[in-house]
Design an enzyme around this catalytic site. Sequence first.
Site, PDB file in Angstrom:
ATOM      1  N   SER A  47       0.846  -1.196   0.000  1.00  0.00           N
ATOM      2  CA  SER A  47       0.000   0.000   0.000  1.00  0.00           C
ATOM      3  C   SER A  47       0.882   1.247   0.000  1.00  0.00           C
ATOM      4  CB  SER A  47      -0.914   0.013   1.226  1.00  0.00           C
ATOM      5  OG  SER A  47      -1.897  -0.993   1.132  1.00  0.00           O
ATOM      6  N   ASN A  70       0.568  -7.296  14.431  1.00  0.00           N
ATOM      7  CA  ASN A  70       1.452  -6.322  13.805  1.00  0.00           C
ATOM      8  C   ASN A  70       0.943  -4.906  14.016  1.00  0.00           C
ATOM      9  OD1 ASN A  70       0.686  -4.791  11.058  1.00  0.00           O
ATOM     10  ND2 ASN A  70      -0.583  -6.650  11.240  1.00  0.00           N
ATOM     11  N   GLY A  73       2.475   0.306  10.516  1.00  0.00           N
ATOM     12  CA  GLY A  73       2.435   1.745  10.290  1.00  0.00           C
ATOM     13  C   GLY A  73       2.656   2.158   8.850  1.00  0.00           C
ATOM     14  N   CYS A 133      -6.573   0.571   7.343  1.00  0.00           N
ATOM     15  CA  CYS A 133      -5.360   0.287   8.106  1.00  0.00           C
ATOM     16  C   CYS A 133      -5.566   0.649   9.571  1.00  0.00           C
ATOM     17  CB  CYS A 133      -4.167   1.058   7.553  1.00  0.00           C
ATOM     18  SG  CYS A 133      -2.647   0.686   8.455  1.00  0.00           S
ATOM     19  N   GLY A 253      -6.914 -15.752   7.494  1.00  0.00           N
ATOM     20  CA  GLY A 253      -6.877 -17.114   8.012  1.00  0.00           C
ATOM     21  C   GLY A 253      -6.709 -18.201   6.978  1.00  0.00           C
TER      22      GLY A 253
END
Length: 315
Positions: A47, A70, A73, A133, A253
Amino acid sequence: MKPSLQVEFCGHIYENPLMNASGVCCMTTNELDDMARSSSGAFITKSATSMERDGNPEPRYVSVPLGSINSMGLPNKGIDYYLDYVLDRQDRFPSENPPFMSVAGMSIDENIKLLHRIQDSNFRGITELNLSCPNVPGKPQVAYDFELTDQILSSVFEFFTKPLGVKLPPYFDFAHFDAMACILNKYPIAYVNCINSVGNGLYIDVEKESVVIKPKDGFGGIGGEYIKPTALANVRAFYNRLNGRIRIIGTGGIKTGQDAFEHLLCGATMLQIGTELQNEGTEIFERINAELLQILEQKGYQSIEDFRGKLRSIS
């Protein structure tokens, strides 16, 4: 006759539905080239923001028993780096499907500017707008603000005419599924990606009596096996609510061919893999494709379309 894993998605034909999730094996051109050489059906860039970002301080990613936590950032090389890569690859391999592009601006204005860069380029592929995000300190997940999401999409589709998908956070309430689907159905969106990591989880190292990642006091996005039921629920809920032209990428998953089959059964057309790709490397695509083919053979299906979206309810 051997079954086929081939899928049609947004005007492109892919040999199988598997791809990386943006954020894994896609930061550098070397990693993107590794994806191109893999057995995945497609791949997506990191991204991108307008300028290069270092992201959050380390440790910021930790594998845990059933997945990962995680708080990266949004580290990335910047829009020019990834746009140059996809345009170069598009020119060198004109018969191949272009990579997907992912963008994640830090503001509405930045998202608009990023998408203008892609719109004004010769890029012929598919773009993913990350509105979900959960790991940028001080920045809320845009897609939890329904009014703001509507405003952004309205502005985007005033000028953006190329195929565009939206990466969504997980939702947990039927009213939220309904509200977001109502917004998405208003626009010429190519697909939705369900789901990004489950935001703001916490994992503890009992021996050290400590959190395991540094940013945000240890709070981070949860991925892997932990989130598969939530991911499947989101895929299914949006499959049942979106109009038929909007496709779904299932993410969350996926570790085995059975996991992939379940996402497809819920209505996904393409599948992204993050945590297990990070653990296993690009060899995972060959393994999961083989396992998925075996399931199709055992069930007598010739193609994914034979069962995609046909999850049965209990009467």
